[in-house]
Scaffold this motif. Structure first.
Motif, PDB file in Angstrom:
ATOM      1  N   ASP A 176       0.807  -1.203   0.000  1.00  0.00           N
ATOM      2  CA  ASP A 176       0.000   0.000   0.000  1.00  0.00           C
ATOM      3  C   ASP A 176       0.849   1.266   0.000  1.00  0.00           C
ATOM      4  O   ASP A 176       0.324   2.353  -0.082  1.00  0.00           O
ATOM      5  CB  ASP A 176      -0.979   0.002   1.184  1.00  0.00           C
ATOM      6  N   VAL A 177       2.168   1.158   0.110  1.00  0.00           N
ATOM      7  CA  VAL A 177       2.976   2.354   0.052  1.00  0.00           C
ATOM      8  C   VAL A 177       3.911   2.397  -1.140  1.00  0.00           C
ATOM      9  O   VAL A 177       3.939   3.369  -1.882  1.00  0.00           O
ATOM     10  CB  VAL A 177       3.815   2.567   1.338  1.00  0.00           C
ATOM     11  N   ASP A 229      -4.361  13.718 -11.091  1.00  0.00           N
ATOM     12  CA  ASP A 229      -4.884  14.041  -9.767  1.00  0.00           C
ATOM     13  C   ASP A 229      -6.317  14.574  -9.866  1.00  0.00           C
ATOM     14  O   ASP A 229      -6.989  14.726  -8.858  1.00  0.00           O
ATOM     15  CB  ASP A 229      -3.979  15.032  -9.027  1.00  0.00           C
ATOM     16  N   PRO A 266      -4.297  10.778  -2.143  1.00  0.00           N
ATOM     17  CA  PRO A 266      -4.981   9.894  -1.202  1.00  0.00           C
ATOM     18  C   PRO A 266      -6.500  10.092  -1.249  1.00  0.00           C
ATOM     19  O   PRO A 266      -6.976  11.198  -1.529  1.00  0.00           O
ATOM     20  CB  PRO A 266      -4.434  10.320   0.156  1.00  0.00           C
ATOM     21  N   GLU A 267      -7.217   9.042  -0.954  1.00  0.00           N
ATOM     22  CA  GLU A 267      -8.663   9.052  -1.129  1.00  0.00           C
ATOM     23  C   GLU A 267      -9.381  10.116  -0.312  1.00  0.00           C
ATOM     24  O   GLU A 267     -10.476  10.538  -0.665  1.00  0.00           O
ATOM     25  CB  GLU A 267      -9.236   7.682  -0.777  1.00  0.00           C
ATOM     26  N   ARG A 268      -8.778  10.544   0.792  1.00  0.00           N
ATOM     27  CA  ARG A 268      -9.494  11.497   1.642  1.00  0.00           C
ATOM     28  C   ARG A 268      -9.684  12.858   0.961  1.00  0.00           C
ATOM     29  O   ARG A 268     -10.487  13.665   1.407  1.00  0.00           O
ATOM     30  CB  ARG A 268      -8.793  11.652   2.984  1.00  0.00           C
ATOM     31  N   HIS A 280      -6.972   4.537  -6.262  1.00  0.00           N
ATOM     32  CA  HIS A 280      -5.755   5.181  -5.783  1.00  0.00           C
ATOM     33  C   HIS A 280      -4.559   4.570  -6.498  1.00  0.00           C
ATOM     34  O   HIS A 280      -4.510   3.363  -6.716  1.00  0.00           O
ATOM     35  CB  HIS A 280      -5.644   5.000  -4.263  1.00  0.00           C
ATOM     36  N   SER A 331      -1.812   3.146  -5.968  1.00  0.00           N
ATOM     37  CA  SER A 331      -0.922   2.354  -5.129  1.00  0.00           C
ATOM     38  C   SER A 331      -1.062   0.954  -5.696  1.00  0.00           C
ATOM     39  O   SER A 331      -1.906   0.729  -6.548  1.00  0.00           O
ATOM     40  CB  SER A 331      -1.384   2.391  -3.678  1.00  0.00           C
TER      41      SER A 331
END
Lengths: 375, 286
Positions: free
Chosen positions: A160-161, A293, A339-341, A359, A361
């Motif tokens: 995930d990173v 983005d 990021p999803e937020r 995302h 990732s």
């Protein structure tokens, strides 16, 4: 996810004594039986540390104890029988006894069978014998296993990173659609046998084309200013997609913030190709991956002539182009490095309505590819 | 415990303790051992070492992109049979003449236990591992042509390597014992080097190791050099008579043995230049 099969395998291994009495062995054993990818080793480390840290000796008594245990280590030789006769305690009892004994004990004590010390057979201390005893410090004990877990050496393998070219390539390899194409190279046995029977035994070899991947991919990348922080990531995605040699066809174009009337074949070149032409030339079978983005001023997306490049004009709003792309191709996904937020931003939300958004990732990429290959 | 600690490494292969344990656990539980790790960390060599250490025969099944699961069990040579029926030859009525066991089939049929290496399983099609699930679980398979079942007399020790070019299916992973070979740290690497080159000059080992790990840390390399490349490189240095005579701080001969990518070559060269310039400018600090 750990399945019952794996759990039972661990139980079998433990009951057969494969972990010995060492927590370090237990750490390795349970990891190799329960966790089947290095990407999850870090999660395992975290869980292991979380669970076992509590079982360590509290630091405040540790320092004083360590002095008692310090230098001397006269290990008493004991036979296996004698070892068996020693009282057996479970963990709770040992811990309770340890704490009580610690309250009573006022000095260093080595070689005995009751006090906390070295080389003895009391259930507590260091360098001694007691099956199921509590070890305090030393080179290898409970703390060691937790320490290994705490080192978190597999952090770099998390899915995930991190994203490197190789990992992206592995993910992209799942994009495939096998079909018999090309020259006839493979011997078709069923056909050959059939033919030979029909010819009354005269053999005639029948060949058929090999199975080949028939997937065509179109990659559209945002090279706008706000994408600058993610430039490396997008570059990796591109070089991975470019070097996956099993795609039947691979096209890629760049855009700034949003797609308008023209696309750019080179990231910083002046050459432009009408978007309409690209749509005409590529058939709907292409799997389309858009990367960006999706963050811009709302007018850039929703208005005619909203294009950010000052000297440019666009007769059609960006969002309309996106809708055209989405309706022309059967499978499209949008990969967003943000990021999803942050996805409640108006332009991100709008684009998310047009394309399934994921995302950027490895996890997101996996999901996106599932979407692309779904029927 | 007795039946457990069987494999303890061999003199020509340095193995970490937890890898030893995983090998033994896999043999004791009768589950295949899946080995992953950076290319060139000795995954394939492990199988050879396990076979040698246990004194058993090694059967290697090299997987290619066209390999089918069936190939490892048995092949029914229809074309040969067809040919024989037309032009004469073997007894065509006996179908067994045309059944040839694959590597896995051979291992099952053996009287004694063997070690089977399924090398680079990730080269095959994505479905490949799934096609072997039942066979690896039960260690037996049925040949419909002869109506015979080949069952393992002794469960072979199965070692599977993967370069993770493709992901393996969950159902398959569930049945394996998994070990990830980490890249050796300098201490372990030194041991490995010494096993391969017992007569290497001390100063040479130190310099080569420093240069090697420096190179690995170079930012932006597409393919980092690994153990096998280090060994090749040292071999080249020795063959050219450089043992202890060349200052590896100053120049790196045979860089091509370590870096296999034109791009990487340039990056490394640029970095070395920068490094040398820096060290030339500050002669007193070093």
């Amino acid at each position: 996810m750990v399945t019952p099969t794996e759990w039972l395998a661990l139980m079998e291994a433990l009951s057969r004594g494969f972990a010995g009495n060492s927590l370090v062995s237990f750490y390795h054993l349970s990891r190799s039986l329960l966790v089947k990818t290095e990407a999850l080793f870090d999660h395992f480390d975290l869980a292991f540390r979380e669970f076992f840290t509590g079982l360590e000796v509290p630091p405040e008594i540790f320092a004083e104890l360590w002095q008692w245990l310090g230098q001397e280590s006269l290990r008493r030789e004991i036979g296996a029988d004698a070892l068996k006769d020693l009282p057996q305690y479970d963990w709770e009892t040992v811990r309770k006894m340890f704490e009580e004994r610690l309250k009573e004990q006022k000095e260093k004590h080595n070689g005995g069978n009751r006090w906390i010390g070295t080389g003895g057979t009391s259930p507590f201390g260091h360098g001694g014998h007691h099956p199921g005893g509590l070890r305090v410090g030393g080179e290898e004990g409970g703390g060691m296993a937790v320490k290994i877990a705490a080192e978190r050496r597999f952090k770099g393998y998390r899915r995930d990173v991190t994203l490197d070219v190789r990992q992206i390539k592995v993910a992209l390899k799942k994009l495939r659609h096998l079909r018999r194409t090309g020259s006839r190279l493979e011997l078709d046995i069923d056909e050959t046998v059939d033919k030979a029977c029909k010819n009354a035994g005269e053999i005639e070899l029948i060949f058929t084309p090999e199975h080949k991947n028939d997937v065509k991919v179109l990659l559209l990348m945002d090279a706008g200013g706000s994408m600058y922080p993610y430039a490396k990531l997008v570059d990796r995605l591109f070089s991975a997609a470019n070097s996956v040699n099993h795609f039947a066809q691979f096209n890629h174009y760049y855009f700034h913030n949003s797609i308008y009337d023209y696309l750019r074949p080179e990231i910083d070149g002046r050459e432009r190709i009408p978007t309409a032409q690209v749509l005409k030339e590529l058939n709907p079978d292409h799997k389309v991956i858009l990367v960006g983005d999706a963050s811009m001023a709302p007018y850039e997306l929703f208005m005619e002539n909203g294009i950010i490049d000052y000297y440019d004009r666009n007769e059609t709003a960006g969002i309309v182009w996106f809708e055209r792309i989405a309706s022309h191709f059967r499978r499209t996904v949008w990969l967003n490095p943000m990021p999803e937020r942050y996805w409640r931003h108006p332009t991100i939300a709008a684009i998310g309505q047009v394309f399934p958004m994921f995302h950027l990732s490895l996890e997101g990429l996996d999901e996106a590819i599932k979407k692309l290959t779904a029927f | 415990m007795k039946d457990f600690t069987r494999y303890t490494g061999t003199s020509d292969y340095i193995v970490s303790e937890d890898l030893q344990n995983d090998v033994n656990v896999s043999i004791a539980l009768g589950r295949p051992l899946l080995i992953k790790g950076e290319p060139g960390t000795g995954k394939t060599l492990l199988a050879r070492s396990v076979a040698a250490g246990l004194g058993q025969e090694l059967l290697t099944w090299n997987i290619k992109s066209t390999t089918k699961a069936q190939d490892g069990l048995y092949i029914y040579d229809t074309v040969q049979r067809l040919n024989d029926s037309r032009f004469g030859g073997n007894d065509v009525s006996n179908i067994e003449n045309y059944i040839k066991l694959g590597k896995l089939g051979e291992a099952f049929a053996r009287e004694t236990q063997v070690v089977v290496l399924i090398d680079e399983i990730d080269k095959a099609d994505i479905e490949f591992p799934n096609d072997l699930l039942a066979e690896l679980d039960e260690m037996k398979f049925y040949i419909p042509e002869t109506k015979k079942t080949i069952a393992a007399r002794q469960r072979p020790a199965i070692i599977i390597t993967s370069n993770s070019e493709k992901e393996l299916p969950d159902a398959f992973l569930r049945r394996c014992v998994f070990h990830y070979i980490e890249f050796p740290n300098p201490e372990l690497m030194e041991k490995i080097v010494r096993v391969h080159f017992p007569d290497l000059a001390e100063q040479m080992i130190q310099e080569a190791m420093t240069a090697f790990y420096q190179l690995r840390e170079t930012e932006g390399l597409r393919k980092k050099p690994s153990t096998s490349e280090l060994i090749d490189w040292l071999k080249a240095l020795l063959a050219a008579g450089h043992n202890g005579k060349v200052d590896l701080q100053k120049n790196l001969p045979f860089l091509g043995a370590l870096l296999k990518n034109e791009n990487d070559y340039e990056i490394a060269a640029r970095q070395r230049q920068a490094f040398q310039k820096r060290s030339a400018m500050t002669p007193f600090r070093r």
